[in-house]
Design an enzyme around this catalytic site. Structure first.
Site, PDB file in Angstrom:
ATOM      1  N   ASP A  66     -11.819   0.217 -23.268  1.00 17.08           N
ATOM      2  CA  ASP A  66     -11.897  -0.545 -21.521  1.00 17.08           C
ATOM      3  C   ASP A  66     -12.505   1.680 -21.183  1.00 17.08           C
ATOM      4  O   ASP A  66     -12.128   2.431 -21.496  1.00 17.08           O
ATOM      5  CB  ASP A  66     -11.246  -0.664 -21.059  1.00 17.08           C
ATOM      6  CG  ASP A  66     -11.181  -2.521 -21.009  1.00 17.08           C
ATOM      7  OD1 ASP A  66     -13.201  -2.932 -21.405  1.00 17.08           O
ATOM      8  OD2 ASP A  66     -10.370  -3.405 -20.709  1.00 17.08           O
ATOM      9  N   ARG A  96      -5.555  -9.078 -20.143  1.00 17.77           N
ATOM     10  CA  ARG A  96      -6.074  -8.486 -20.605  1.00 17.77           C
ATOM     11  C   ARG A  96      -5.326  -8.051 -22.067  1.00 17.77           C
ATOM     12  O   ARG A  96      -6.266  -7.607 -23.435  1.00 17.77           O
ATOM     13  CB  ARG A  96      -7.322  -7.572 -20.056  1.00 17.77           C
ATOM     14  CG  ARG A  96      -7.948  -7.976 -18.684  1.00 17.77           C
ATOM     15  CD  ARG A  96      -9.390  -6.883 -18.489  1.00 17.77           C
ATOM     16  NE  ARG A  96     -10.245  -7.524 -19.162  1.00 17.77           N
ATOM     17  CZ  ARG A  96     -10.454  -6.080 -20.178  1.00 17.77           C
ATOM     18  NH1 ARG A  96      -9.956  -5.328 -20.690  1.00 17.77           N
ATOM     19  NH2 ARG A  96     -12.174  -6.383 -21.034  1.00 17.77           N
ATOM     20  N   GLU A 140       1.561  -7.816   9.221  1.00 18.14           N
ATOM     21  CA  GLU A 140       1.745  -5.578   9.049  1.00 18.14           C
ATOM     22  C   GLU A 140       2.664  -5.352   8.439  1.00 18.14           C
ATOM     23  O   GLU A 140       3.722  -4.185   8.565  1.00 18.14           O
ATOM     24  CB  GLU A 140       2.572  -5.706  10.448  1.00 18.14           C
ATOM     25  CG  GLU A 140       1.418  -5.788  11.809  1.00 18.14           C
ATOM     26  CD  GLU A 140       0.770  -4.507  11.055  1.00 18.14           C
ATOM     27  OE1 GLU A 140       0.845  -3.079  11.325  1.00 18.14           O
ATOM     28  OE2 GLU A 140      -0.972  -4.978  11.895  1.00 18.14           O
ATOM     29  N   PRO A 195       0.675  -1.127  -0.328  1.00 19.63           N
ATOM     30  CA  PRO A 195       0.586   0.015  -0.367  1.00 19.63           C
ATOM     31  C   PRO A 195       0.942   1.050   0.020  1.00 19.63           C
ATOM     32  O   PRO A 195       2.416   0.733   0.257  1.00 19.63           O
ATOM     33  CB  PRO A 195      -0.447   0.130   1.230  1.00 19.63           C
ATOM     34  CG  PRO A 195      -0.022  -0.551   2.079  1.00 19.63           C
ATOM     35  CD  PRO A 195       0.271  -1.767   1.152  1.00 19.63           C
TER      36      PRO A 195
END
Length: 262
Positions: A168, A153, A116, A88
């Protein structure tokens, strides 16, 4: 193109790729997916891959020894692969990023975190960190699968038609226009007439407007500054007559949608 997941939960990956388009891509030999479990590189009877963080704090941190050993094993199998750690708060995955990975054709080793997070020293063996959003998940498997799906894709032959990927959302930097199929009338909601008249020029114009409207309302940050200026009335003098007309119409339609059509 080959994808190698470094994960504590190989079955999660195996189950996820055993369906739909990814499965068909594997069956056609266009995608190869394998897993390496860091627990296989531990030496204690509990197969420990985590430990408490130095300095205190809640949770556990992934140890460098088994994680790095797994990365090294992966590099033996895919020596030219790029190693990506799913984390993240770092570089975000985007449509452009996924397309570039596919066009490059470089195999990917996807390192899935847990607990963590990673011992910082593990990143010395990683080429890139990648995030799928500003939120925390229970593990890196889902983000890694999202990356796999997004990249696959763009691999020729995985989708039935490459046009599907080319059209898309985000393919041109904007959100996608609305889509409709049969029936024409569903519980009083009808397919716009313009999509049923067979005039492809008008259909493309309508789709472009609707794409810009959706982006303007939901993701205005995606609209380039010059285009946003034209939408808001500052139309460049060097713009063609048709473009000026397009943006004038779009601005009026946006005002009407906002209840400010005076």
């Amino acid at each position: 193109m080959r994808f190698l997941f470094i994960t504590l939960f190989p079955k999660q990956i195996e189950q996820a790729v055993s369906h739909s388009i990814i499965k068909r891509g594997m069956d056609r030999g266009l995608i190869e997916i394998n897993c390496i479990n860091p627990r296989d590189f531990t030496s204690d009877k509990h197969r420990t891959v985590d430990d408490v963080p130095f300095g205190g704090g809640t949770g556990m941190v992934l140890k460098p020894e088994p994680m790095v050993a797994a990365i090294r094993k992966a590099k033996e199998q895919l020596p030219d692969a790029k190693v990506i750690a799913m984390c993240p708060g770092v570089k975000p995955l985007s449509q452009k990023c996924a397309e570039e990975y596919a066009q490059n054709g470089q195999d990917l080793i996807l390192v899935c975190g847990h607990y963590e997070g990673f011992d910082e020293r593990i990143f010395a063996f990683v080429d890139e960190k990648l995030s799928v959003g500003d939120y925390i998940l229970t593990g890196g498997e889902l983000p890694a699968l999202i990356l796999l799906d997004a990249v696959s894709r763009f691999i020729p032959g995985v989708l039935g038609k490459m046009e599907s990927a080319a059209n898309d959302s985000f393919s041109d930097g904007l959100l996608e226009y609305p889509q409709y199929t049969q029936p024409v009338n569903f519980e009083g909601m009808t397919v716009p007439e313009i999509l049923r008249n067979g005039n492809h020029g008008l259909i493309e114009r309508w789709r472009r407007k609707e794409s810009l409207k959706a982006t303007y309302f939901f993701r205005p940050d995606l609209i380039p500054a010059e285009m946003m200026a034209a939408i808001e009335g500052d139309i460049p003098k060097n713009m063609s007559k048709d473009e000026k007309k397009f943006y004038t119409e779009l601005r009026m339609e946006l005002r009407k949608a906002l209840g400010d059509d005076k």
